[in-house]
Design an enzyme around this catalytic site. Sequence first.
Site, mmCIF file in Angstrom:
data_model
loop_
_atom_site.group_PDB
_atom_site.id
_atom_site.type_symbol
_atom_site.label_atom_id
_atom_site.label_comp_id
_atom_site.label_asym_id
_atom_site.label_seq_id
_atom_site.Cartn_x
_atom_site.Cartn_y
_atom_site.Cartn_z
ATOM 1 N N CYS A 143 1.061 -1.182 -0.150
ATOM 2 C CA CYS A 143 0.105 -0.018 -0.038
ATOM 3 C C CYS A 143 0.856 1.217 -0.047
ATOM 4 C CB CYS A 143 -1.012 0.170 1.276
ATOM 5 S SG CYS A 143 -2.019 1.570 1.192
ATOM 6 N N CYS A 146 -0.325 4.138 2.056
ATOM 7 C CA CYS A 146 -0.011 3.817 3.757
ATOM 8 C C CYS A 146 1.187 4.115 3.969
ATOM 9 C CB CYS A 146 -0.512 2.498 3.986
ATOM 10 S SG CYS A 146 -2.177 1.820 3.535
ATOM 11 N N ASP A 147 2.363 3.696 3.156
ATOM 12 C CA ASP A 147 3.561 3.568 3.489
ATOM 13 C C ASP A 147 4.581 4.577 2.610
ATOM 14 O OD1 ASP A 147 2.930 1.837 5.499
ATOM 15 O OD2 ASP A 147 2.994 0.275 4.094
#
Length: 317
Positions: A143, A146-147
């Site tokens: 993701c 997300c990261d």
Amino acid sequence: MTVTEVDANDVRNVIIVGSGPAGYTAAIYTARANLNPVVFTGSVTAGGELMNTTDVENYPGFPDGILGPELMANFEAQARRFGADIQYEDVVDVDLASHPKVVTLGNGDSYRARTVIIATGSAYRHLGIDGEQRLSGFGVSWCATCDGFFFRNQEVAVVGGGDSAMEEALFLTKFASKVYVIHRRDELRASHIMAQRALDNDKIEFIWDSVVTHLSGEDKLHTAGIENLKTGQRSTLDISGLFVAIGQDPRTELVKDVLDLNDDGTIKVAHPSSQTNIDGVFAAGDVIDPTYRQAVTAAGTGCVAAQDVEHYLINLG
């Protein structure tokens, strides 16, 4: 005791199958509505995909970020606080067409309920190579949203050739100094517009006809082994992040022969509600969402499902 012999006191108002942000949010809302939900989280999958992440910095309310497992522990604790019955059990069979509905666990126990919320989530497809699981959360991610922030001014790679892979790669150019796209073919599967955007981006370099064979690094990712499928040539790529974007599969094994599914495999619901094609059966989270797949959007659909259940039970009298 057969289904027809069930005492009314043995019938739950709502059973929630699955956890993660959607399942736990549905549990919080239904518990606060005094519906006494029972949640079957799964013995291994409790907490969903966030249990496999490290820092979560884009969930509202945590300005300093929070570990994925800690966030899920907070969700669970909040649901328990309002009286949700949370059990780490696997559901192996469901009879959703019956009245009441019947949910059977791996230990042989059966539970009955007036309504069921399916929040089984989805599973990212993995490469299945050495080092992938060990370095998950330590350079390996599924993701970029997300990261990606953690890889500012670093070199990273994306594996895949579809729209999702191009979206990941383009998003990562906001942070990374260079983004490699590793694809097993010599042309992209992505739509023309997405492919062209990636091809025109100076930060993105394509490694064609190639696969990742292994990942190396002690406490974090350092290198990826690359093999060219046409020439057989092997090489290594020095990167600090690898984003796997080869698709994901909604977890619909329990209901695929019962509930209507979309072409992408997600459960079909009557948007904007969470109602499925079976009366009294609702769905929430990534199992209905092929597009956004974020913790906050999953939690939102869990709230929708809970309120749909409450309204449904009111109408039942």
